[in-house]
Design a protein around this motif. Structure first.
Motif, short mmCIF file in Angstrom:
data_model
loop_
_atom_site.label_atom_id
_atom_site.label_comp_id
_atom_site.label_asym_id
_atom_site.label_seq_id
_atom_site.Cartn_x
_atom_site.Cartn_y
_atom_site.Cartn_z
N ILE A 75 -18.67 -31.82 -6.98
CA ILE A 75 -18.97 -31.58 -5.73
C ILE A 75 -18.60 -33.16 -4.83
O ILE A 75 -18.13 -33.28 -4.20
N ILE A 76 -19.79 -33.53 -4.58
CA ILE A 76 -20.48 -35.20 -4.30
C ILE A 76 -19.31 -36.09 -4.42
O ILE A 76 -18.45 -36.61 -3.81
N ARG A 77 -18.34 -35.90 -5.67
CA ARG A 77 -18.22 -36.68 -6.46
C ARG A 77 -16.83 -37.07 -5.70
O ARG A 77 -15.67 -37.96 -5.65
N ASN A 78 -16.36 -35.41 -5.85
CA ASN A 78 -14.73 -35.53 -5.57
C ASN A 78 -14.81 -34.96 -4.06
O ASN A 78 -13.67 -34.61 -3.70
N GLY A 79 -15.52 -35.30 -3.30
CA GLY A 79 -15.68 -34.67 -1.80
C GLY A 79 -15.39 -33.46 -1.14
O GLY A 79 -15.33 -33.29 -0.29
N ILE A 80 -15.74 -32.52 -2.32
CA ILE A 80 -15.45 -31.68 -2.28
C ILE A 80 -16.32 -30.51 -0.77
O ILE A 80 -15.23 -30.32 0.11
N ASP A 81 -17.28 -31.21 -0.87
CA ASP A 81 -18.19 -31.02 0.99
C ASP A 81 -17.72 -31.53 2.04
O ASP A 81 -17.24 -30.39 2.65
N ARG A 82 -16.79 -32.27 1.59
CA ARG A 82 -17.03 -33.14 3.31
C ARG A 82 -15.03 -32.67 3.77
O ARG A 82 -14.67 -32.93 4.40
N LEU A 83 -14.63 -32.28 2.28
CA LEU A 83 -12.84 -31.87 2.46
C LEU A 83 -12.66 -29.87 2.93
O LEU A 83 -12.12 -30.12 3.13
N LEU A 84 -13.81 -28.66 2.61
CA LEU A 84 -14.26 -28.07 3.43
C LEU A 84 -14.44 -27.45 4.69
O LEU A 84 -14.51 -28.44 5.32
N PRO A 85 -14.05 -27.11 5.34
CA PRO A 85 -13.98 -26.87 6.79
C PRO A 85 -15.37 -26.37 7.44
O PRO A 85 -16.28 -26.41 6.69
N ASP A 86 -15.21 -26.26 8.41
CA ASP A 86 -17.07 -26.90 8.69
C ASP A 86 -17.97 -25.41 8.93
O ASP A 86 -18.50 -25.51 8.60
N GLU A 87 -17.12 -24.48 8.50
CA GLU A 87 -17.90 -23.12 8.63
C GLU A 87 -18.18 -23.10 7.04
O GLU A 87 -19.63 -22.18 7.28
N ILE A 88 -17.93 -23.90 6.23
CA ILE A 88 -18.60 -24.01 5.08
C ILE A 88 -19.50 -24.90 4.64
O ILE A 88 -19.07 -25.73 4.56
N GLU A 89 -21.11 -24.81 4.68
CA GLU A 89 -21.47 -25.26 4.08
C GLU A 89 -22.52 -25.15 2.54
O GLU A 89 -22.72 -24.33 2.56
N MET A 90 -22.56 -25.90 1.63
CA MET A 90 -22.80 -26.41 0.60
C MET A 90 -23.73 -26.54 0.09
O MET A 90 -24.57 -28.60 0.79
N VAL A 91 -25.17 -25.55 -0.18
CA VAL A 91 -26.31 -26.20 -0.35
C VAL A 91 -26.53 -26.42 -2.42
O VAL A 91 -25.65 -25.49 -2.15
N HIS A 92 -28.17 -27.53 -2.07
CA HIS A 92 -27.31 -27.94 -3.40
C HIS A 92 -28.78 -27.26 -3.87
O HIS A 92 -30.05 -27.37 -3.29
N GLY A 93 -28.31 -26.66 -5.40
CA GLY A 93 -29.34 -25.66 -5.82
C GLY A 93 -30.93 -26.34 -7.02
O GLY A 93 -30.20 -27.69 -7.24
N PRO A 94 -31.70 -25.76 -7.50
CA PRO A 94 -31.95 -26.21 -8.93
C PRO A 94 -31.80 -26.66 -9.94
O PRO A 94 -32.69 -26.96 -10.69
N GLY A 95 -30.70 -26.32 -10.72
CA GLY A 95 -30.19 -26.72 -12.00
C GLY A 95 -30.11 -27.69 -12.18
O GLY A 95 -29.28 -28.11 -12.61
N CYS A 96 -31.20 -28.59 -12.43
CA CYS A 96 -31.26 -29.38 -12.80
C CYS A 96 -32.40 -29.48 -13.77
O CYS A 96 -33.29 -29.90 -12.85
N PRO A 97 -31.87 -29.66 -14.64
CA PRO A 97 -33.82 -28.90 -16.22
C PRO A 97 -34.67 -30.47 -16.15
O PRO A 97 -36.05 -30.76 -15.91
N VAL A 98 -34.24 -31.78 -15.80
CA VAL A 98 -34.57 -32.76 -15.50
C VAL A 98 -35.67 -32.85 -14.25
O VAL A 98 -36.88 -32.97 -14.63
N CYS A 99 -34.93 -32.49 -13.43
CA CYS A 99 -35.59 -32.46 -12.20
C CYS A 99 -37.42 -31.72 -12.05
O CYS A 99 -37.76 -31.22 -11.13
N VAL A 100 -36.46 -30.26 -12.75
CA VAL A 100 -37.72 -29.30 -12.43
C VAL A 100 -38.92 -29.44 -13.61
O VAL A 100 -39.57 -28.07 -13.49
N THR A 101 -38.71 -29.89 -14.76
CA THR A 101 -39.68 -30.66 -15.47
C THR A 101 -41.10 -30.69 -15.38
O THR A 101 -40.87 -31.45 -14.23
N PRO A 102 -42.45 -29.52 -15.50
CA PRO A 102 -43.33 -30.12 -14.70
C PRO A 102 -43.90 -31.33 -14.79
O PRO A 102 -44.31 -32.07 -16.06
N LEU A 103 -44.80 -31.99 -13.58
CA LEU A 103 -45.38 -33.06 -13.96
C LEU A 103 -45.85 -33.32 -14.92
O LEU A 103 -46.19 -34.26 -15.86
N GLU A 104 -47.16 -32.08 -15.30
CA GLU A 104 -48.29 -32.00 -16.58
C GLU A 104 -47.10 -32.14 -17.34
O GLU A 104 -47.66 -32.72 -18.51
#
Ligand code: SF4
Lengths: 368, 96
Positions: free
Chosen positions: A41-70
């Protein structure tokens, strides 16, 4: 390339954007769950091409990111031991633990190796019978069949020098956690296409029904994403909340049954702590009792772990979709991919990394 | 890690949990475990993730999706006489 170029056609993309603009009569907040989709979405600029009515928020689907610190700290401790070959997907090397990362363990002489597939780690174990080979088994449902197969094959062969540090996470409980949060703004989900290739999409029916939230199974190419967004917007405008499939070439309702059977044999569902988010009930997979002898966390008892997160990092809010990466005060300043404060700045699927990589800086936008 | 891209199966060896094949990603060939796609044959397309084929791509479904995306315009032109007229004019200018 077949199945790729056709789904990147800019003319059809613009038509879909026109369609979405016509269909959206009010504001809607959509979340793409998967970090791979965030990058597309970010690479292709899709969030910016969409009309103002549509807001994309980014989810937790990054396994590396959510792997617990411990768990990261545990990995660092195991990887530092003599006689251990520690294997991991490349993304994991720069993920900050409490103060250091796997890369620094490697620089300090640790035998840390990047592998492409968990089966490569099993091969390393076969080739090095006098070493302990440990694989860092993280991921969502997409990666679970691969990791399960590595464990299954190692056990079948009686490879006693192979073990896995498992930290698997599941999408449906995370969706519920997001919808349950008092600060939630998400009205519809784009479900992660390749998670559904493995699991099918029947498990989303109860979520759509209970929360009144449309869920559209979506692929990764620009046309796939726009088609998924369009189908979600149509549902929101019509007041429907169903599970629909915008990625039919790669996903069917039941998913991949042989892969599911392997996962069910090797893993068992447990409560899991998500980095930045916290405990989510029944949201992870760990090794089932029959495979516990291959659990690295049990084989290498690691004690005395005191975890410390950077006080500057807002990754938890980023992962829940309540803060955009460029709204974090450290973004692009104290925190860059070379000096990451949080895992979301490291991974190929992290939202902070996507914003940094594709030049999303507030200052630049603000200047004329 | 979930960004699997499509590749074409060019050969298959072994069976059961070690069913393996070579998959061609536009010139880059990788060895891939095919245990989870028991029905796949040489020439089929698959999505590969960390060395495993996780799904067989359905050609018919792909064509259907594309046809559906192309149709959007056709329907709009029929429904909207102004747009149809504009399109005709544009076509006429193109030919002139
Ligand atoms: S920009 Fe860096 S510090 Fe801020 S939330 Fe993202 S990873 Fe954390």
């Amino acid at each position: 390339m077949k199945y790729l170029d056709e789904f990147r056609d800019p003319e059809l993309a613009l038509r879909l954007i026109d369609d979405i603009s016509r269909l959206a009569t009010k504001r809607h907040v959509l979340m793409e769950v998967c970090g791979g989709q965030t990058h597309s979405i970010i690479r292709n600029g899709i969030d910016r091409l969409l009309p103002d009515e549509i807001e994309m928020v980014h989810g937790p689907g990054c396994p590396v990111c959510v792997t617990p610190l411990e768990t990261i700290d545990k990995a660092l401790a195991i990887a530092s031991r003599d006689g251990v070959i520690f294997c991991s997907f490349g993304d994991m090397l720069r993920v900050p633990g409490s103060g250091r990362d796997l890369f620094s363990v490697k620089s300090a002489g640790g035998d840390v190796r990047v592998v492409y597939s968990p089966l490569d780690a099993v091969q390393i174990a076969r080739d090095n019978p006098d070493h302990e080979t440990v694989f860092f088994g993280i991921g969502f449902e997409t990666t679970a069949p691969a990791n399960a197969m590595a464990v299954y094959q190692a056990k079948r062969e009686g490879l006693t020098n192979f073990s896995m540090l498992v930290s698997h996470v599941l999408v449906p409980p995370a969706m519920r956690a997001i919808l349950d949060a008092p600060t939630n703004r998400v009205e519809a989900f784009l479900a992660a296409g390749h998670v559904c290739s493995v699991m099918g999409y029947e498990e989303y029916d109860p979520i759509a029904a209970e929360y009144g939230t449309p869920i559209v199974v979506t692929g990764f190419e620009p046309l796939d994403l726009l088609q998924g967004i369009k189908m979600a917007v149509v549902q929101l405008e019509e007041g429907r909340a169903e599970v629909e499939n915008a990625y039919q070439r790669a996903v069917n309702r039941k998913g991949n049954l042989p892969a599911q059977a392997m996962v069910a044999d090797v893993f068992t569902t447990i409560d899991r702590n998500w980095r930045g988010i916290g405990m989510i009930p029944q949201s992870g997979w760990a090794l089932a009792d029959d495979y516990r002898s291959l659990d690295a966390a049990e084989r290498f008892t690691v004690t005395d772990i005191a975890t410390v997160e950077s006080p500057l990092c807002h990754a938890g809010e980023v992962l829940r979709g309540t803060l955009k990466p460029d709204e974090c005060p450290a973004f692009g300043k104290e925190c860059t991919p070379r000096t990451p404060l949080g895992a979301t700045m490291v991974s190929a699927e992290g939202a902070c990394a996507a914003y940094y990589l594709y030049g999303r800086f507030r200052e630049l936008e603000a200047s004329p | 890690m979930c960004l699997g891209i499509p590749g074409k199966v060019i050969d298959i060896t072994g069976e059961g949990v070690t069913r393996t094949g070579r998959v061609d990603f536009d010139g880059i060939v990788k060895e891939v475990n095919l245990a989870y796609v028991p029905d796949i044959t040489v020439g089929d397309y698959t999505i590969v993730h960390v060395g495993f084929a996780i799904t067989q791509l359905d050609e018919e479904a792909a064509l259907e999706t594309l046809a559906h995306l192309q149709e959007i315009e056709a329907v709009e032109v029929e429904l909207d006489p102004d747009a149809a007229l504009a399109a005709e004019e544009a076509a006429a200018r193109g030919e002139a």
